[in-house]
Structure formats: structure tokens, C-alpha cells
Design an enzyme around this catalytic site. Structure first.
Site: not given
Ligand SMILES: Cc1ncc(COP(=O)(O)O)c(C=O)c1O
Lengths: 263, 397
Positions: B114, B92, B378
Site C-alpha cells: 500500500e 522507506k 524522513s
Molecule cells: C517522507 C515520508 N515521511 C513520513 C511518512 C509517514 O510514514 P511513517 O509514519 O510510517 O514514517 C511517509 C509516508 O508516506 C513519507 O513518505
């Protein structure tokens, strides 16, 4: 079919808003009828939606209640039909766009027209995406009202005025629905008038007769929602709510038709 | 070099998806943002400033880690793109730093955001602390409870956290409330949107700022294996980490697989699997797939991971799904939690529950994925230890 043939620019119009299904489907029909009887020259019937990004706490709460009561799009259309039959005033459905699209744009317009509705107010459909609506609205002889905001450029004000039929909705302020101590909008109304002959109604923030009179001194109509909804939310029962709303609408209507500054 | 904006037509249309379905009051703001971003994307000073922050502050490039013990459960060579090692613990921050710089350029002294899992809120609060911007984060009430650690992180970083009790108390309600704030304060405020959804230009800006994931990984994996991956997997909430990981592979012969949250199972109705059960509609500013009932009312979603607990998905994913370039598979709470524990025990890496959906997707699809598989990790799982402790009964005697 609606008998709506346009608003006068010489007489001022008070427009009252209430979501269908709030406090109940029948309660809303009775309340809306009372609103027309006590001075509303037109009505906006809200289609309750799960994600009302342009609404403040009062209308959010009312819409949530209506949805919890099981209010469906069909109920909104039946509410229009019943209130149109009972009152004869022009009725607009105020709705976010997705419910219309999911119902079927043409089907919705057909049903609204059959129900005697005058058109729709579309607060989250910007003009650049409005063609699909305008095409079917034309076909079914419905008005489509788009909102102009203080932040709209003159170019956009012109586009909004061109896309709108019935009236143009001028948002008095940058913000969501809700009562405010001061209401403005004069500049925006002047900019809209430079672009169109259509009547210009002002909404957002109006909650009493004094504010209605101020707004009516520069606009053709005054739109009131949250203050009406708030009366019902705060009432111990529907009948008390309706009585309170009658008093409020009479005061607002009086303000709307009083000419500020005239002797 | 970490800022890799894609060449686009600047319209914000992804086939029939996307658009700007916002109240008129916000049109001027998103137009202003589109113009500001158009200027910034070609501006060397902007790129230099962002690249420097991504290197010296965020710690980019993030490593690519081969995970052979975990890979035994997949049946292929598996590489993890380690966004969990990015500063603040997730991808993020890539987006938050870029947009916070943009806010500065636009002269906006205040930022709102948000957040679902709290990771975007933390990243935004971090970027704002760094750049001296006032920050308010909206978070669903349910999410403030299940991601309490991140609420505390945002507050110590100086952000105001507003708990949103309306609706289901999750991400969509936080987005609604942020939009309401933005309408009222648009002159002073930039809405730092956290995922590749919302009205144009957000899907494009967020994708461009997250492309670094895929650009780095593509080069790293080629260097390591001498080939491109046969498949790339990523979890999909709104879709930002997934589009960032997928986009640089669009012209390659690589399968792109998004893993969405199936909660208790798609058949139970308690899930957030947008592509499994959604229909095309309009929500939060764009045309895309959404979970909605026959009347177009948004359906309440469920996922054990707050970050994937959202009824929608970004418009570019809807486009990639429609043209068949990407596939989307549902992964249940239970499958994700198993994968979380598996990675922890086999590799000593505790993943976020969101990212665990991508890990579980790889385990589920297994050897049919090919020889070399890339999974975007992620984020890290620290924020989820409360949920995991309850789920696995890790605390107590
Ligand atoms: C670690 C992590 N991965 C994925 C997401 C999902 O978001 P996005 O689909 O935008 O990657 C989030 C959202 O809060 C997150 O904290």
C-alpha cells in the site's frame, strides 16, 4: 431472548445475508423478511463498517450505502429485533470486531439477546483474541461463529471448532466475499467435521441453485451474501429488488435441500 | 552494519496494544512471516546481504547535517538526520529492502504494497526491480492525483499501480485493498507493509528495519556534539520513521516527540491527529489508537501530506504514549508548509511535506526543547512540488 437452540444436522439450512440499512433501514427489514419467507432458514444481518477487508465489491458498495444513509449500530440492533419478530428464524449479526468493542461488548451482547438475536459471526476476530466475546456471549446465551479458512492448520481448525457455538463457518476459498463460478470447500469441511459435532456451513462464492446443491452435498448449510446484495444493487427500485431476491432465495433453497446424486 | 534488530519477546504485544486482529485466512501467512523473520534476524547471511544493499545500493549511512540558519527559528542547535538522501528519497527503502529480501527467502515471487505519499510504493517497486520480484502497489485515488510523480516512478520501475476509489481514496483504503489481494493470493504473495502498524509481526519487523535511523543518528550526534540530543522529533503517519528514530533512545534521557498531522486544525475536525482525538480500538490488524466515531466507524482524515493522512498509528507508539515515554503534538498544514519553505530558504534543502511536520514541531516548541535537537528528515520534497506550487503559487508569472 432468542429461542435459538441449534441447527439440525439432518436438515440442510440456507443462510441469507444482507447488511442492515441497505438499501434503507426499512428496505432491509422488508428484504430480510422476504428472504426468510422464500427459503432462508437463518439470516445474517451485516453491520455496515467503513473498512470491510473481507468483503468484495458488492457488499462493500452496499455497506457504504448503508453508512451514507446514516445507519448506526442501534439501527442494526433494531433491525434484528424487527426481523426476528417478523420471521422467527435464527438471526446472526455478521460484524467486524471494532464496532462491537466500541459499543461495549457486554452492552452489545445484552442488546442483541434482548432483540432476539441468536449470535454473531465474527470474520476478523481470530480465535486467539476471542475470549472477551466468548465470556459475554456465554453469559447472554448467544452463539459465536468463527470462520475457518482453507489455509487454517488442523490445530487451528480444532481451536476454531472449540471456540464456535451454533455452527462453524467454512470459507469455501481463499478470498473475500463475492460470486464465483466454481465453489469448493469439501476438504475444509471434512477437516472441521473431524474436530466437532457442530453443523458446518459453507460460505463465499455461492450464487445459484446448482452451487447450493453441490455445497449442500457435503455441508450442513449454505451461506449466500453477494448474490443477494447484487440483486438489490442492480434493481431499479426496492420492490423489484425484493421480488428478484425472493426468486433467487427460492432457487437457492431448492438447491440446498436437493440431495445431489440422489435419484 | 545497518541492520539492528531489537531484542524483543516476539509476541507482538506492546503493553495492551498490538495483536493479530486479522481474518483467519491470513493467520497462516502472518505466522509464516513471523517464523521467517525470527530466523532471518539471527542469520548472518541475511544481515550481510541486507547490510551490503544498505551500504552500496541505498547509500547508508545517511549524513547528519547541522542547520544553523534554520535553527535560529528554534533556539537550539538543530541536526537533521538525512533520510532524504537515502536512495529513492526517503526512509522507506530501509524497510522495503529488508522485507523484499525476506520475501525472497520465503520463496514468494510476488509482492504487494500500500502507499500513501507514494514513497513506500516507490521504495517497494525499487526493491522488487532490484531483486526481480513481481510488484503491485495499491494507492488511494486521491493520493494518485496529488502524488502523480510517484505513480509514474513506480510504473517506470515496472510495478503495477492500482488506484483505489473506495472510501476516502487515501491510505486506509489502499491498505484495505491490499489485504483483500493478500487474502486471495497469499501462497504466492508477500504483503510488504510500509509502516510500523498492522498485525504482528509487521510492527516489529518494520521497527527493526528502521532502527538504523536512530542508531546512526545517536552515534553521529554524540561524535559531533559530545552529548546525546535533548530531544528527537519525527513526523508520525503510521509511525515507521518515528519509531526507527526513537527506539535507540528509549533508555536515554532524551525527549521523544512525534508530530502528527493536524490538517486544518484539530478543532475543525479535518485532520489526522490520531493521538489528539483518537480512542483505542482495532483497525488493520492491531489494537491501537484510531480516529473513529462513537460506533467505531473510522473517521475520514485530512492532511495536506498524503503520507500522514491516516486514521491510525502503530501500536508501539500507542504504548510509548500511554507510559509517557514519548509525546505527540499536532502540527497543522499551514505550520508544516511554512516549515517546508523555511528549510528550503535557510538551508537549501526541500523536505517532504511529511517531514516538514517534524520541522514545524521543532519551530513550534522552540527553545524549551533544550540545547541539542535532532530532527528526522524522513524524505525529500520533490514529490510534493505540485502541492507546494499550488499552495505557494510558485508557477506562473
Ligand atoms: C517522507 C515520508 N515521511 C513520513 C511518512 C509517514 O510514514 P511513517 O509514519 O510510517 O514514517 C511517509 C509516508 O508516506 C513519507 O513518505
Amino acid at each position: 431472548m432468542s429461542s435459538f437452540s441449534g441447527f439440525s444436522r439432518t436438515e440442510k439450512t440456507l443462510v441469507g445475508y444482507l447488511p442492515a440499512g441497505f438499501p434503507t433501514v426499512d428496505g432491509a427489514v422488508r428484504t430480510l423478511t422476504a428472504m426468510a419467507e422464500s427459503g432462508c432458514g437463518a439470516l445474517e444481518i451485516g453491520l455496515p463498517y467503513t473498512d470491510p477487508v473481507m468483503d468484495g465489491p458488492a457488499i462493500q458498495t452496499a455497506a457504504t450505502k448503508a453508512l451514507e444513509n446514516g445507519t448506526r449500530t442501534e439501527d442494526v440492533l433494531r433491525t434484528v429485533e424487527r426481523v426476528a419478530a417478523a420471521t422467527g428464524v435464527p438471526i446472526f449479526v455478521m460484524t467486524y470486531w471494532n464496532p462491537i468493542e466500541q459499543y461495549g461488548i457486554d452492552r452489545f451482547a445484552q442488546r442483541l439477546s434482548d432483540a432476539g438475536g441468536a449470535g454473531c459471526v465474527l470474520p476478523d476476530l481470530p480465535v486467539q483474541h476471542s475470549l472477551p466475546w466468548r465470556e459475554v456471549a456465554d453469559k447472554h446465551d448467544l452463539a459465536g461463529v468463527f470462520v475457518a479458512a482453507p489455509s487454517s492448520t488442523d490445530k487451528r481448525v480444532a481451536e476454531i471448532a472449540r471456540a464456535s457455538t451454533g455452527f462453524v463457518y467454512a470459507a469455501s476459498t481463499m478470498g473475500v466475499t463475492g460470486m464465483r463460478s466454481e465453489v469448493s470447500g469439501q476438504d475444509l469441511v471434512a477437516r472441521i467435521r473431524a474436530a466437532t459435532e457442530l453443523p458446518v456451513f459453507v460460505g463465499l462464492g455461492v450464487s445459484n441453485g446448482r452451487q447450493a446443491a453441490e455445497v449442500a452435498s457435503f455441508a450442513d448449510g449454505v451461506i449466500v451474501g453477494s448474490a443477494i446484495v447484487r440483486r438489490m444493487l442492480d434493481a431499479p427500485d426496492v420492490d423489484t429488488g425484493i421480488a428478484e431476491i425472493r426468486t433467487l432465495c427460492a432457487e437457492l433453497a431448492d438447491g440446498t435441500r436437493r440431495l445431489v446424486g440422489s435419484p | 552494519m545497518f541492520f539492528h534488530p531489537a531484542v524483543g519477546d516476539g509476541t507482538g504485544a506492546f503493553g495492551r496494544f498490538g495483536g493479530q486482529y486479522v481474518p483467519e485466512a491470513l493467520v497462516a501467512a502472518i505466522d509464516e512471516l513471523a517464523v521467517a523473520y525470527d530466523k532471518a534476524r539471527g542469520d548472518e547471511d541475511f544481515a550481510t546481504e541486507l547490510n551490503t544493499l544498505l551500504a552500496d545500493y541505498a547509500g547508508r549511512p545517511t549524513p547528519l547535517t547541522e542547520v544553523p540558519r534554520f535553527a535560529e527559528s528554534v533556539g537550539a542547535r538543530v541536526f537533521l538526520k538525512r533520510e532524504d538522501l537515502n536512495h529513492t528519497g526517503s526512509h522507506k527503502l530501509n524497510n522495503a529492502l529488508g522485507q523484499a529480501l525476506l520475501a525472497k527467502r520465503m520463496g514468494k515471487p510476488r509482492v504487494i504494497a500500500e502507499t500513501g505519499a507514494g514513497q513506500h510504493g516507490v521504495a517497494t517497486a525499487t526493491a522488487c526491480a532490484l531483486l526481480g520480484i513481481d510488484c503491485t502497489v495499491y494507492m488511494g485515488k486521491l493520493d494518485t492525483e496529488r502524488q502523480a510523480l510517484n505513480v509514474a516512478r513506480m510504473r517506470i520501475l515496472g510495478a503495477e499501480v492500482v488506484s483505489v476509489p473506495t472510501g476516502s481514496g487515501t491510505l486506509k483504503d489502499a491498505i484495505n485493498e491490499a489485504f483483500r489481494d493478500w487474502v486471495a493470493n497469499v501462497d504466492s504473495t508477500h504483503y510488504l507493509f510500509g509502516t510500523a502498524a498492522g498485525p504482528h509481526p509487521f510492527p516489529t519487523i518494520v521497527r527493526d528495519l528502521q532502527r538504523v535511523i536512530g542508531v546512526e543518528a545517536r552515534e553521529q550526534i554524540q561524535r559531533r556534539t559530545g552529548q546525546l540530543p535533548d530531544a528527537v522529533l519525527a513526523c508520525v503517519g503510521g509511525g515507521s520513521n518515528a519509531i526507527g528514530a526513537f527506539h535507540p533512545f528509549l533508555d536515554d534521557d532524551t525527549r521523544l516527540i512525534g508530530c502528527e498531522a493536524a490538517g486544518d486544525g484539530v478543532e475543525t475536525g479535518r485532520h489526522a491527529a490520531t493521538f489528539a482525538e483518537g480512542r483505542v480500538g482495532v483497525l488493520h490488524g492491531s489494537r491501537s489508537y484510531f480516529l473513529q466515531d462513537d460506533d467505531g466507524q473510522t473517521i475520514e482524515t485530512h492532511s495536506i501530506s498524503a503520507g500522514l493522512d491516516y486514521a491510525g498509528v502503530g501500536p508501539e507508539h500507542s504504548y510509548l504514549k500511554d507510559i509517557g515515554r514519548a509525546e505527540y503534538v499536532p502540527v497543522t498544514d499551514a505550520e508544516a508548509m511554512d516549515a517546508m519553505r523555511l528549510l528550503a530558504r535557510t538551508e537549501g534543502i526541500i523536505p517532504a511535506i511529511e517531514s516538514s511536520h517534524a520541522l514545524a514541531g521543532a519551530v513550534k516548541l522552540g527553545a524549551c526543547l533544550g540545547d541539542v535537537v535532532l530532527i528526522n528528515l524522513s524524505g525529500r520534497g520533490d514529490k510534493d512540488m505540485d502541492t507546494a506550487a499550488k499552495y505557494f503559487e510558485l508557477v506562473g508569472e
